[in-house]
Write an enzyme that holds these catalytic residues in place. Sequence first.
Site, PDB file in Angstrom:
ATOM      1  N   GLU A  48       0.833  -1.208   0.000  1.00  0.00           N
ATOM      2  CA  GLU A  48       0.000   0.000   0.000  1.00  0.00           C
ATOM      3  C   GLU A  48       0.869   1.260   0.000  1.00  0.00           C
ATOM      4  OE1 GLU A  48      -3.229   0.285  -0.416  1.00  0.00           O
ATOM      5  OE2 GLU A  48      -3.588  -1.867  -0.459  1.00  0.00           O
ATOM      6  N   ASN A  52       1.202   3.825  -3.146  1.00  0.00           N
ATOM      7  CA  ASN A  52       0.884   5.246  -2.971  1.00  0.00           C
ATOM      8  C   ASN A  52       1.984   6.137  -3.534  1.00  0.00           C
ATOM      9  OD1 ASN A  52      -1.578   4.809  -1.764  1.00  0.00           O
ATOM     10  ND2 ASN A  52      -0.889   5.259   0.310  1.00  0.00           N
ATOM     11  N   ARG A 105     -10.722   4.208  -6.448  1.00  0.00           N
ATOM     12  CA  ARG A 105      -9.930   3.611  -5.373  1.00  0.00           C
ATOM     13  C   ARG A 105     -10.689   3.755  -4.067  1.00  0.00           C
ATOM     14  NH1 ARG A 105      -5.090   2.440  -6.428  1.00  0.00           N
ATOM     15  NH2 ARG A 105      -4.509   2.752  -4.269  1.00  0.00           N
TER      16      ARG A 105
HETATM   17  N1  ADP Z   1       3.163   8.949  -1.238  1.00  0.00           N
HETATM   18  C1  ADP Z   1       2.119   9.774  -1.433  1.00  0.00           C
HETATM   19  N2  ADP Z   1       2.280  10.934  -2.128  1.00  0.00           N
HETATM   20  C2  ADP Z   1       1.253  11.789  -2.346  1.00  0.00           C
HETATM   21  N3  ADP Z   1      -0.013  11.577  -1.884  1.00  0.00           N
HETATM   22  C3  ADP Z   1      -0.242  10.450  -1.180  1.00  0.00           C
HETATM   23  C4  ADP Z   1       0.802   9.492  -0.913  1.00  0.00           C
HETATM   24  N4  ADP Z   1       0.278   8.501  -0.182  1.00  0.00           N
HETATM   25  C5  ADP Z   1      -1.012   8.795   0.002  1.00  0.00           C
HETATM   26  N5  ADP Z   1      -1.342   9.970  -0.588  1.00  0.00           N
HETATM   27  C6  ADP Z   1      -2.668  10.647  -0.561  1.00  0.00           C
HETATM   28  O1  ADP Z   1      -3.430  10.077   0.499  1.00  0.00           O
HETATM   29  C7  ADP Z   1      -4.659   9.563   0.005  1.00  0.00           C
HETATM   30  C8  ADP Z   1      -5.063   8.323   0.797  1.00  0.00           C
HETATM   31  O2  ADP Z   1      -4.199   7.230   0.535  1.00  0.00           O
HETATM   32  P1  ADP Z   1      -4.759   5.749   0.712  1.00  0.00           P
HETATM   33  O3  ADP Z   1      -5.331   5.617   2.094  1.00  0.00           O
HETATM   34  O4  ADP Z   1      -3.712   4.789   0.333  1.00  0.00           O
HETATM   35  O5  ADP Z   1      -5.988   5.688  -0.306  1.00  0.00           O
HETATM   36  P2  ADP Z   1      -5.985   5.544  -1.927  1.00  0.00           P
HETATM   37  O6  ADP Z   1      -4.578   5.274  -2.349  1.00  0.00           O
HETATM   38  O7  ADP Z   1      -6.910   4.401  -2.207  1.00  0.00           O
HETATM   39  O8  ADP Z   1      -6.505   6.865  -2.418  1.00  0.00           O
HETATM   40  C9  ADP Z   1      -4.404   9.321  -1.473  1.00  0.00           C
HETATM   41  O9  ADP Z   1      -5.601   9.356  -2.219  1.00  0.00           O
HETATM   42  C10 ADP Z   1      -3.462  10.456  -1.834  1.00  0.00           C
HETATM   43  O10 ADP Z   1      -4.203  11.632  -2.076  1.00  0.00           O
HETATM   44 MG    MG Z   2      -3.370   3.894  -1.535  1.00  0.00          MG
END
Ligand code: ADP
Ligand code: MG
Length: 150
Positions: A48, A52, A105
């Site tokens: 995950e 991301n 997502r």
């Molecule tokens: N490494 C990252 N860089 C930039 N934004 C991120 C990163 N990790 C997470 N995010 C932001 O946090 C939100 C939530 O992440 P997550 O809980 O994994 O849900 P998802 O990936 O399904 O959207 C993402 O939609 C994104 O906007």
């Molecule tokens: Mg994610």
Amino acid sequence: MGLRNKVKLEFLSRPENVALARVTVATVAAEVDFNLSDIEEIKVAVSEAVSNAVIHGYEEQTNGIITLTVKLYTDRLEIIIEDAGKGIEDLNRALQPGSGSDPERMGLGFVFMKSFMDEVDVWTEVGKGTRVKLVKSLPGVCKIQNCVRN
Ligand SMILES: Nc1ncnc2c1ncn2[C@@H]1O[C@H](COP(=O)(O)OP(=O)(O)O)[C@@H](O)[C@H]1O
Ligand SMILES: [Mg+2]
């Protein structure tokens, strides 16, 4: 506490490298007696976080650098995933379920990380990048936040 092993890996933000990160962490975790479900949970959390970095941090551009650091201590496994991508504007919101901007997502990545690991810390700066630290205490050790191990 004592460092037993450390592995640091740098790779490009290609989706294929999510599996590489997962296998690397699982290999280090297998040095100690985590059970199979612990290992599966650690692998999901790492997937995950790395996904991301690929999808959100670098917005699916495959030339970004992701750094994975795995440290096995005598009492815990620490994993750090860093990207130099776009960063997270509203971290509190991002940590909540269903916060994702993409309706395709589920927005559960951080929720899984928090439920599968004993500690999740996130540092982020818009335009600079994001660093996620995941910690799981070793079997038989229960010293850190949210630990329910016995
Ligand atoms: N490494 C990252 N860089 C930039 N934004 C991120 C990163 N990790 C997470 N995010 C932001 O946090 C939100 C939530 O992440 P997550 O809980 O994994 O849900 P998802 O990936 O399904 O959207 C993402 O939609 C994104 O906007
Ligand atoms: Mg994610």
